[in-house]
Design a protein around this motif. Structure first.
Motif, PDB file in Angstrom:
ATOM      1  N   GLU A   1       0.820  -1.204   0.000  1.00 28.47           N
ATOM      2  CA  GLU A   1       0.000   0.000   0.000  1.00 28.47           C
ATOM      3  C   GLU A   1       0.858   1.259   0.000  1.00 28.47           C
ATOM      4  O   GLU A   1       0.467   2.286  -0.561  1.00 28.47           O
ATOM      5  CB  GLU A   1      -0.910   0.013   1.234  1.00 28.47           C
ATOM      6  N   VAL A   2       2.000   1.188   0.658  1.00 28.90           N
ATOM      7  CA  VAL A   2       2.918   2.322   0.751  1.00 28.90           C
ATOM      8  C   VAL A   2       4.327   1.811   0.454  1.00 28.90           C
ATOM      9  O   VAL A   2       4.740   0.776   0.979  1.00 28.90           O
ATOM     10  CB  VAL A   2       2.897   2.966   2.160  1.00 28.90           C
TER      11      VAL A   2
ATOM     12  N   THR B   1       7.385   4.059  -9.063  1.00 32.51           N
ATOM     13  CA  THR B   1       7.735   5.299  -8.377  1.00 32.51           C
ATOM     14  C   THR B   1       7.355   5.158  -6.910  1.00 32.51           C
ATOM     15  O   THR B   1       6.174   4.926  -6.605  1.00 32.51           O
ATOM     16  CB  THR B   1       6.993   6.504  -8.980  1.00 32.51           C
ATOM     17  N   PRO B   2       8.308   5.271  -5.993  1.00 34.53           N
ATOM     18  CA  PRO B   2       7.953   5.152  -4.579  1.00 34.53           C
ATOM     19  C   PRO B   2       7.075   6.318  -4.132  1.00 34.53           C
ATOM     20  O   PRO B   2       7.094   7.388  -4.751  1.00 34.53           O
ATOM     21  CB  PRO B   2       9.310   5.183  -3.868  1.00 34.53           C
ATOM     22  N   HIS B   3       6.313   6.094  -3.075  1.00 34.33           N
ATOM     23  CA  HIS B   3       5.511   7.186  -2.539  1.00 34.33           C
ATOM     24  C   HIS B   3       6.390   8.250  -1.880  1.00 34.33           C
ATOM     25  O   HIS B   3       6.131   9.439  -2.013  1.00 34.33           O
ATOM     26  CB  HIS B   3       4.500   6.643  -1.522  1.00 34.33           C
ATOM     27  N   ARG B   4       7.454   7.780  -1.189  1.00 35.23           N
ATOM     28  CA  ARG B   4       8.340   8.717  -0.496  1.00 35.23           C
ATOM     29  C   ARG B   4       9.782   8.246  -0.621  1.00 35.23           C
ATOM     30  O   ARG B   4      10.051   7.042  -0.610  1.00 35.23           O
ATOM     31  CB  ARG B   4       7.971   8.832   0.988  1.00 35.23           C
TER      32      ARG B   4
ATOM     33  N   ALA C   1       7.860  11.523  -6.314  1.00 39.83           N
ATOM     34  CA  ALA C   1       7.814  10.977  -4.955  1.00 39.83           C
ATOM     35  C   ALA C   1       7.989  12.107  -3.948  1.00 39.83           C
ATOM     36  O   ALA C   1       8.716  13.078  -4.202  1.00 39.83           O
ATOM     37  CB  ALA C   1       8.917   9.948  -4.771  1.00 39.83           C
ATOM     38  N   GLU C   2       7.332  11.994  -2.805  1.00 36.62           N
ATOM     39  CA  GLU C   2       7.528  12.968  -1.732  1.00 36.62           C
ATOM     40  C   GLU C   2       8.931  12.787  -1.157  1.00 36.62           C
ATOM     41  O   GLU C   2       9.347  11.660  -0.879  1.00 36.62           O
ATOM     42  CB  GLU C   2       6.479  12.764  -0.639  1.00 36.62           C
TER      43      GLU C   2
END
Length: 214
Positions: free
Chosen positions: A27-28, A45-48, A65-66
């Motif tokens: 999910e993350v 692409t990673p979330h962060r 990504a953040e």
């Protein structure tokens, strides 16, 4: 609150295809600095992205990504990723890309995992690892004949291991004590109970035999 949280480190020994499969099921997805480039290589692409951003490529930093920047030179990117996950409210994480060509990086990552309050699983290139801390017990399904190892992490510990060919009961684990290396499951359930310290429970096998998400 997400329960399928994947943290990716920059170890290059793990197949990119395995990383992609883990990432797609999560999910993350958090990437430690240049680990973002390994994910991008697989189209993820990673979330962060977490770290001091000294090794992530310009493409990774511009991927959308953040960026969670942490310039503390006294902590590794693995420390920073795990701390960020904990502060974000997640209680458990699976770490991938922990293995690589630098022994010091591997050992440092294991020690970072042992220090973290998170419930941590390791997605290894050959099997799965579980961190079991003092007072904790990990009961997992196993295939009869599956390789099982239990090793102390970060110092002496005392543990019990059952469901294996050579069980141990309340044994002292450490440099001068007992290890359980290349043991073998004889039941469909293996249990590791750590009475003191911290230990790593490893179950061998290909990635598609990895433990399910919680």
């Amino acid at each position: 609150m997400a329960t399928r949280v994947l943290g990716v480190l920059a170890g290059e020994d793990q197949d990119v295809g395995d990383l992609v499969r883990w990432a797609r099921s999560a999910e993350v997805v958090l990437a430690a600095d240049s680990a973002a480039d390994r994910l991008l290589e697989g189209g993820i692409t990673p979330h962060r992205i977490v770290g001091d951003m000294d090794s992530a490529s310009p493409a990774a930093l511009a991927s959308g990504a953040e960026l969670i920047r942490d310039d503390d030179v006294h902590r590794s990117d693995c420390d920073k990723l795990l701390d960020h996950a904990w502060r974000s409210g997640w209680k458990q994480i699976t770490l991938a890309g922990i293995e690589g060509d630098r022994l010091d990086h591997l050992l440092a990552a294991l020690l970072s995992a042992a220090r973290s309050p998170l419930e941590i699983r390791l997605a290894l290139r050959d099997g799965t690892g579980l961190l079991v801390r003092e007072g904790g017990e990990s009961v997992v399904g196993a295939r009869v004949g599956q390789l099982v190892s239990l090793l102390p992490i970060g110092g002496p510990c005392r543990a019990t291991l059952t469901g294996v060919r050579w069980p141990v009961s309340d044994a002292e684990f450490g440099p001068t004590g007992t290890w359980s290396l290349s043991n073998e499951a004889v039941e469909e359930c293996v249990s590791a109970h750590v009475h003191l310290g911290c230990a790593l429970l490893v179950l061998g096998g290909p990635p598609d035999e990895a433990l399910p998400w919680p």
